[in-house]
Design a protein around this motif. Structure first.
Motif: not given
Ligand code: ZN
Ligand code: ZN
Length: 338
Positions: A116-117, A122-126, A77-81
């Motif tokens: 698609c980038k 993309f920053h993986p979130i935890h 799961i990632v947050s868009g940067v």
């Protein structure tokens, strides 16, 4: 896949476009949640622009990766940067990447089923939900604003504009020990004002009903040490100068979207009172993602309080109609795989 296309002012439609395939170094992400930013709502109401895509506050799931991608895998799961520093310009080489001259932007296209980038966007979130992950980008704006406004333990603060960014800034001011926080926000923005109260505003002033600076000076005759502005600077900066104590700092994130927007304020007062005015753009915002993620994990910013409405991508028109009505009914409106 479905993607939203905008023609401004006021038009949005969903179109079927081909789902991109990730090339080397890229990842394909299925969008789960994408927030409507104040700039999206403002543009939808009043800008003129031909068909284009939007959406930059988002999170989702990695569903495919191209060759050579490290640090991301399918299922993350990632947050868009929104933006990353180049690592090569003079500022970056001097260890000042926040002043990067060639910051790279991730683009705005997340009101869609997939984006698609390049993987660095993309920053993986935890330990965060995708909705919480979608708040990281706007939270970095609030974080930078509070820092640039020099808010510290014991500071007196005036916050002009309590939209989602302003509300998060308010909570951060409280968190870092501001002694008094005044908030200026229209009386009609009922939902947002409720949260401003809950998140620790000491006194809320209504620019649509009263003389904000006059009222503030009744309580704080010397003015406040820090003014944070999240609305158009052309509306707020003169007020910020009037409200500042000697030596005060004014930081702003409001954008005019005009090449030659001008400010009017009392320059002599600015000079004799030794004020500071700081443009607080948060880019490149990747520098602040870990901190913003931590603030959301610790519930310093409680996403569930900020997000009041959720719409499936199919109902994006409705979502924008609501977001454009401002804070009377909604705080933050999300669109995505609901
Ligand atoms: Zn935004
Ligand atoms: Zn750079």
């Amino acid at each position: 896949m479905k993607a939203a296309f905008f023609r401004l002012p006021g038009e949005v439609e969903l179109r079927e476009v081909s789902t991109p395939e990730p090339k080397a170094g890229e990842a394909l992400v299925r969008i789960i949640a994408c927030g409507i930013c104040g700039t999206d709502a403002e543009a939808f109401r009043s800008h003129k622009a031909d068909w284009h895509r939007r959406g930059h506050e988002y999170a989702g799931e990695v569903v495919a990766i191209g060759e050579g991608v490290v640090g991301l895998k399918v299922g993350d799961i990632v947050s868009g940067v929104s933006s990353v520093p180049c690592g090569k310009c003079n500022a970056c080489l001097k260890g000042l990447p926040k002043y990067c001259a060639q910051r790279q932007y991730g683009g705005s296209d997340a009101f869609a089923e997939y984006v698609c980038k390049r993987a660095e966007f993309f920053h993986p979130i935890h330990n965060l939900t995708p909705e919480e992950g979608a708040l990281i980008e706007p939270l970095t704006v609030a974080l930078q604003l509070v820092r640039d406004g020099n808010v510290q333990l014991g500071s007196t603060v005036l916050l002009i504009g309590a939209g989602p960014i302003g509300l998060m800034a308010l909570k951060l001011c409280r968190e870092c020990g501001a002694s008094k926080i005044f908030v200026s926000h229209p009386s009609t923005s009922v939902e947002r004002l409720k949260l401003a109260q809950e998140w620790g505003a000491d006194l809320i002033l209504h620019p649509d009903k009263e003389d904000v600076v006059g009222k503030l000076k009744q309580v704080e005759p010397d003015g406040v040490e820090c003014v944070l502005v999240t609305i158009k600077p052309s509306i707020a900066i003169s007020q910020a100068v009037e409200a500042s104590a000697i030596g005060g700092t004014i930081a702003f994130v409001g954008v005019e979207w005009q090449p030659e927007a001008t400010l009017k304020f009392d320059v002599d007062k600015f000079h004799f009172h030794k004020l500071k005015l700081i443009g607080s753009d948060h880019n490149p915002c990747s520098l602040l993602y870990d901190e913003a993620e931590d603030l959301l994990q610790r519930k310093v910013i409680d996403a569930q309080k900020l997000i009041t409405h959720r719409f499936p991508l199919d109902c994006i028109g409705e979502a924008f109609d609501l977001a454009c009505k401002g804070g009377r009914y909604a705080r933050k409106v999300m669109v995505g795989a609901y």
